[in-house]
Design an enzyme around this catalytic site. Structure first.
Site, PDB file in Angstrom:
ATOM      1  N   TYR A  52       0.847  -1.194   0.000  1.00 47.96           N
ATOM      2  CA  TYR A  52       0.000   0.000   0.000  1.00 47.96           C
ATOM      3  C   TYR A  52       0.879   1.240   0.000  1.00 47.96           C
ATOM      4  O   TYR A  52       1.819   1.336   0.790  1.00 47.96           O
ATOM      5  CB  TYR A  52      -0.887  -0.001   1.248  1.00 47.96           C
ATOM      6  N   ASP A  83       9.150   2.669   0.439  1.00 51.34           N
ATOM      7  CA  ASP A  83       8.076   3.345   1.159  1.00 51.34           C
ATOM      8  C   ASP A  83       8.208   2.920   2.622  1.00 51.34           C
ATOM      9  O   ASP A  83       7.786   1.833   3.002  1.00 51.34           O
ATOM     10  CB  ASP A  83       6.722   2.946   0.575  1.00 51.34           C
ATOM     11  N   LYS A 104       3.688   8.661   9.402  1.00 48.39           N
ATOM     12  CA  LYS A 104       3.382   8.041  10.689  1.00 48.39           C
ATOM     13  C   LYS A 104       4.299   8.516  11.831  1.00 48.39           C
ATOM     14  O   LYS A 104       4.081   9.595  12.365  1.00 48.39           O
ATOM     15  CB  LYS A 104       3.345   6.518  10.528  1.00 48.39           C
TER      16      LYS A 104
END
Ligand SMILES: *Cc1c(COP(=O)(O)O)cnc(C)c1O
Length: 432
Positions: A149, A244, A272
């Site tokens: 994702y 990522d 995050k």
């Protein structure tokens, strides 16, 4: 401890009211508990390793707001720093020294990053990095992996099934085929498939983007040689390698997966943890590539709230706390105890399971495994996971509400929390 039925009256009321206000009653789909069944609990407050819902139930939290809460929720030092930052203003829309401080910390920590640009979410970071990959190489095609994702931007919403692995069919209505036709996909851990894509698309592939440790298909680690192989292949074909690390950055080690595995990509996305619970994303990498970003270079990318002083402050304080010696050893110690313990409990109670952890990131699949990619992960008994999830919730343990999400611990989790969690797991698994 064994309170099998918890009171959720207020949660239900609030979530029912939310249905007509927001699509599905939420602002991000997985929160709605669709993949585990039942109703989500509505949060009231969080502290350390714990959550309290609006009905007053307490839970040990293994979601940690999807990763950022690595120092524990509402860490007193982060909160104190935010209080004083708040007094100086909530948004500048202009340079501030806080941006320099966090940028230096990120550059010092992450091997691939020589320059960085802050944005407001992981999605935004991945969108921008894709534009940069294309701008720098003057090529349009990219390779991503099934089950990885990279946020919800159009170009990444591709989960091509086995037969159409290279067709780049969109995963969601509203995503034009023309936007995903340059998104090629391969199974995770399958170097051979990547080789074939490079050969079939000579001099057309801008780069390869991946979660170096997958957290969005459950917890899936790279096989020995996979990351190194991608590094070689991208070099060989003049393409860029992009990690990522929105999830793994500052999570599986201070320098992320690239430090842990000793493979340095050209570009990296973060999010995050670097926002310490406030909205932040970042992308960075080689200086020559980052110099293409406006206003240093021609690739446009901007943001009204980018580099927001509150977000920078929470990020700085969080990284400072993570720099304390022993942080990642502690996370490894408690999380390994949890991950190993869950597998042992599954064995004792007769369930097929596999899983593991790296530092404070873990996962467990209800399948015998091993799980090398999304196809393998999908062999899991998701109905059983749903029952397990609900049972754990009723025993005061809050797990990610999907078989295909990694779990997270924090430095606020104690060995006693882990012990309580394993006791609950033993009880719940013996009833599944
Ligand atoms: C969470 C996540 C994103 C998206 O970040 P948002 O802040 O939710 O937009 C992108 N990539 C990975 C690996 C993630 O875990």
């Amino acid at each position: 401890m064994v309170n099998t039925t918890i009171k959720t009256t207020k949660s239900q009321e609030i979530f029912a009211a939310a249905q007509s206000l927001m699509p599905g009653g939420v602002n991000s789909p997985v929160r709605a508990f669709k993949s585990v069944g039942g109703q989500p609990i509505v949060f009231d407050r969080v502290k350390g390793a714990y959550i309290w819902d609006v009905d007053g139930n307490e839970y040990i939290d293994y979601v940690g707001t999807w990763g950022p809460a690595i120092c524990g929720h509402t860490n007193p030092e982060v909160i104190a720093a935010l209080h004083s930052a708040l007094e100086k203003g909530t948004s500048f829309g202009a340079p501030s020294v806080l941006e320099n401080v966090l940028a230096e910390m990120v550059i010092d920590a992450v091997p691939s990053i020589e320059m960085v640009r802050f944005v407001n979410s992981g999605t935004e970071a991945c969108m921008a990095v894709l534009r940069l990959m294309r701008a720098f190489t003057k090529r349009d095609k990219i390779i991503k992996f099934e089950g990885c994702y990279h946020g919800h931007a159009d170009m990444f919403l591709v989960k091509a099934g086995s037969g159409v692995a290279t067709l780049g069919l969109p995963d969601s209505p509203g995503v034009p085929k023309s936007v995903t036709s340059d998104t090629l996909t391969a199974p995770f851990n399958d170097l051979e498939a990547v080789k074939v894509l490079f050969e079939q698309n000579r001099d057309q592939i801008a780069g390869v983007i991946l979660e170096p440790v997958v957290g969005n298909a459950g917890f899936v680690t790279p096989d020995a040689g996979f990351l190194e192989g991608l590094r070689e292949l991208t070099h060989e074909h003049g393409a860029l390698l992009v990690f990522d690390e929105v999830m793994t950055g500052f999570r599986i080690s201070y320098g992320g997966a690239q430090e842990k595995f000793g493979v340095t990509p050209d570009l990296t996305t973060l999010g995050k943890i670097i926002g310490g619970g406030l909205p932040v994303g970042a992308y960075g990498g080689r200086r020559d590539i980052m110099s293409m970003v406006a206003p240093a270079g021609p690739m446009y990318q901007a943001g009204t709230l980018s580099g927001n002083p509150l977000a920078m402050t929470a990020g700085i304080k969080t990284l400072e706390l993570l720099q304390k010696p022993g942080t990642y050893d502690y996370l490894e110690q408690i999380t390994k105890k949890l991950a190993d313990g869950l597998l042992q409990v599954a064995r004792e109670t007769g369930h097929d399971a596999c899983g593991g952890n790296i530092s404070g990131m873990f996962g467990m699949f209800f399948t015998s495994g091993p799980v090398h990619n999304y196809e393998d992960a999908k062999a899991s008994d998701t109905a059983k996971f749903g029952r397990f999830h609900r049972g754990m919730l009723e025993h005061g343990i809050y797990l990610a509400p999907s078989q295909f999400e990694a779990g997270f611990t924090s430095i606020a989790h104690t060995p006693e929390d882990i012990e309580r969690t394993l006791q609950a797991a033993l009880y719940v698994m013996s009833t599944l």
